[in-house]
Design a protein around this motif. Structure first.
Motif, mmCIF file in Angstrom:
data_model
loop_
_atom_site.group_PDB
_atom_site.id
_atom_site.type_symbol
_atom_site.label_atom_id
_atom_site.label_comp_id
_atom_site.label_asym_id
_atom_site.label_seq_id
_atom_site.Cartn_x
_atom_site.Cartn_y
_atom_site.Cartn_z
ATOM 1 N N PHE A 211 32.728 46.543 38.368
ATOM 2 C CA PHE A 211 33.166 45.419 37.550
ATOM 3 C C PHE A 211 34.161 44.519 38.293
ATOM 4 O O PHE A 211 34.063 43.301 38.293
ATOM 5 C CB PHE A 211 33.795 45.936 36.259
ATOM 6 N N TRP A 212 35.103 45.124 38.969
ATOM 7 C CA TRP A 212 36.152 44.380 39.655
ATOM 8 C C TRP A 212 35.564 43.506 40.760
ATOM 9 O O TRP A 212 35.924 42.343 40.924
ATOM 10 C CB TRP A 212 37.176 45.374 40.201
ATOM 11 N N LYS A 213 34.602 44.071 41.517
ATOM 12 C CA LYS A 213 33.963 43.302 42.589
ATOM 13 C C LYS A 213 33.213 42.102 42.026
ATOM 14 O O LYS A 213 33.243 41.012 42.600
ATOM 15 C CB LYS A 213 32.971 44.188 43.348
ATOM 16 N N LEU A 214 32.518 42.343 40.895
ATOM 17 C CA LEU A 214 31.780 41.251 40.280
ATOM 18 C C LEU A 214 32.728 40.169 39.795
ATOM 19 O O LEU A 214 32.452 38.973 39.920
ATOM 20 C CB LEU A 214 30.948 41.767 39.096
ATOM 21 N N PHE A 215 33.876 40.603 39.274
ATOM 22 C CA PHE A 215 34.859 39.641 38.782
ATOM 23 C C PHE A 215 35.345 38.758 39.928
ATOM 24 O O PHE A 215 35.392 37.533 39.837
ATOM 25 C CB PHE A 215 36.032 40.394 38.133
ATOM 26 N N LYS A 216 35.673 39.402 41.051
ATOM 27 C CA LYS A 216 36.150 38.627 42.209
ATOM 28 C C LYS A 216 35.062 37.685 42.724
ATOM 29 O O LYS A 216 35.343 36.554 43.122
ATOM 30 C CB LYS A 216 36.587 39.583 43.332
ATOM 31 N N TYR A 217 33.816 38.174 42.674
ATOM 32 C CA TYR A 217 32.684 37.370 43.117
ATOM 33 C C TYR A 217 32.532 36.128 42.228
ATOM 34 O O TYR A 217 32.283 35.020 42.705
ATOM 35 C CB TYR A 217 31.429 38.239 43.055
#
Ligand code: UDP
Ligand code: MG
Length: 313
Positions: A211-217
Motif C-alpha cells: 500500500f505504501w509503495k502504491l501511495f508514493k507512486y
C-alpha cells in the motif's frame, strides 16, 4: 519482409514465473507465424536466480536477448531499458507473471495493422483479487489526477500494450528522470485502442507492491503530471489572507463597540494551529516539486547496465 515484434519483459525476482511465461509466449509466437519475434528480458537487479534462467533461455533461443541491471532500479527504468534495447517494428511491454495475457497479442496486432492504430493498450475492468480498500483508493486517485492534470490517465490501464516504433521512439525521447509511464504514454498522444479484460492473478511469486509503495507512486504521478497542487496552495494563501482581513475588521469593530476584555485564548490557539498547519502543508507541496526538480537537474542515468546478451556469447 516479415515485421518484427519486440516483447519487453521486466523481471524482478521472477525465477518461478519466467519459465511459465516463456512457454505461453512461445505458443503465441507459433500462432502468429506471420511476424518475427524477439524477446528482451530486463533483469531489474533480482536477488534470486532470475538472471541465470534468462541466460539459459538466451543460450538455447537466439530470439531471447536480455539487459541486466547493476541493482534494482524499478519497473519504470526496466521498461525504458527494454524499449531502448528493442529493435522490432512493434514493441509490447509485458509482465513476467502472466497477469498480462499473451493471448491478447494477435488481437492487438490486428488493430494496429488493420485499423491503423498506433497503440493498443489494455485495461482491467475488474479489480478482482485486490483488497477492496486498495481499489477504493485507486479509484479516488484516478478521479483526482484526471481533474487536476491535462494528460488523461485511464483507470485500470496496465502497462501491457503494443506500440508502433514511432510511438516507442517518442517515449524514449522523453528524457525525464522521474518516469511515470502511465502519464508518458498518454502524453505522447497517438491513437490508442483500449482492450478490456478481467483481472488475472499472478501465476507464481508475489507482487512487489504494497500500500505504501502504491501511495508514493500515486504522489509521483501527481507531481510529474500536474502543477495543480501549487495553484491550490497559492489559492489557500489568498483565502487565508481574505479571512484574516475580515477577522481584523470584525475585531476592530468589536473592540470599539464592547471594549477588550481579555479572553479568547482557546480560539487564538486554534487559529494559530490551523494557519501554521496550512503553511506547513503548502511548504511541503513546494518541497515535493523542488525535490523532483533537484533530481532532474542532477541528470543521473535512469538505470545502469551490468551485462547484456552480447556478453553471454
Ligand atoms: N518489476 C520490476 N522491477 C521492480 C518491481 C517489479 O521489473 O522493481 C516487474 C515484475 O517482475 C513484474 C512487473 O514488474 O514483471 C509487475 O510487477 P508486479 O507483478 O509485482 O506488480 P502488479 O502486477 O502486482 O501490479
Ligand atoms: Mg503482477
Amino acid at each position: 519482409m516479415k515485421k518484427k515484434i519486440s516483447v519487453v519483459v521486466s523481471c524482478y525476482n521472477e525465477e518461478e514465473s519466467i519459465p511459465l511465461f516463456y512457454k505461453e509466449i512461445k505458443k503465441i509466437e507459433k500462432e502468429m507465424n506471420y511476424v518475427d519475434f524477439e524477446y528482451i528480458f530486463v533483469n531489474d537487479g533480482s536477488r534470486d536466480n532470475t538472471i541465470n534462467i534468462i541466460k539459459k533461455l538466451n543460450k538455447k533461443d537466439k530470439k531471447v536477448r536480455y539487459v541486466s541491471f547493476s541493482r534494482n532500479f524499478g519497473k519504470e527504468a526496466a521498461m525504458l531499458a527494454g524499449l531502448e534495447a528493442s529493435k522490432g517494428d512493434y514493441v509490447t511491454l509485458m509482465d513476467a507473471d502472466l497477469q498480462d495475457p499473451p493471448a491478447l497479442l494477435p488481437k492487438m496486432y490486428n488493430y494496429i495493422i488493420k485499423e491503423n492504430y498506433d497503440c493498443v493498450g489494455t485495461r482491467r475492468v475488474t479489480r478482482k483479487g485486490e483488497p477492496p480498500i486498495r481499489s477504493f483508493f485507486a479509484r479516488c486517485f484516478y478521479k483526482l489526477i484526471n481533474k487536476m492534470s491535462k494528460v488523461e490517465m485511464v483507470d485500470g490501464a496496465r502497462d501491457y500494450r503494443l506500440m508502433t516504433r514511432q510511438m516507442v521512439d517518442s517515449i524514449i525521447n522523453m528524457k525525464e528522470y522521474n518516469r511515470y509511464s502511465k502519464g508518458l504514454f498518454s502524453f505522447v498522444g497517438f491513437d490508442t485502442k483500449w482492450l478490456e479484460y478481467e483481472n488475472v492473478e499472478r501465476v507464481a511469486g508475489e507482487t512487489k507492491w504494497n500500500f505504501w509503495k502504491l501511495f508514493k507512486y500515486a504522489i509521483e504521478g501527481i507531481i510529474a503530471f500536474t502543477t495543480a497542487p501549487l495553484s491550490i496552495s497559492a489559492f489557500l494563501g489568498i483565502l487565508m489572507c481574505f479571512i484574516s482581513f475580515i477577522a481584523i475588521i470584525a475585531i476592530i469593530i468589536k473592540k470599539v463597540l464592547i471594549g477588550d476584555p481579555v479572553s479568547g485564548w482557546p480560539s487564538l490557539v486554534c487559529i494559530i494551529l490551523f494557519v501554521s498547519g496550512i503553511q506547513l502543508f503548502c511548504i511541503g507541496i513546494i518541497g515535493q516539486y523542488l525535490a523532483k526538480t533537484y533530481l532532474e537537474t542532477k541528470n543521473r542515468p535512469v538505470y545502469i547496465v551490468k551485462e547484456t546478451e552480447e556478453d553471454n556469447k
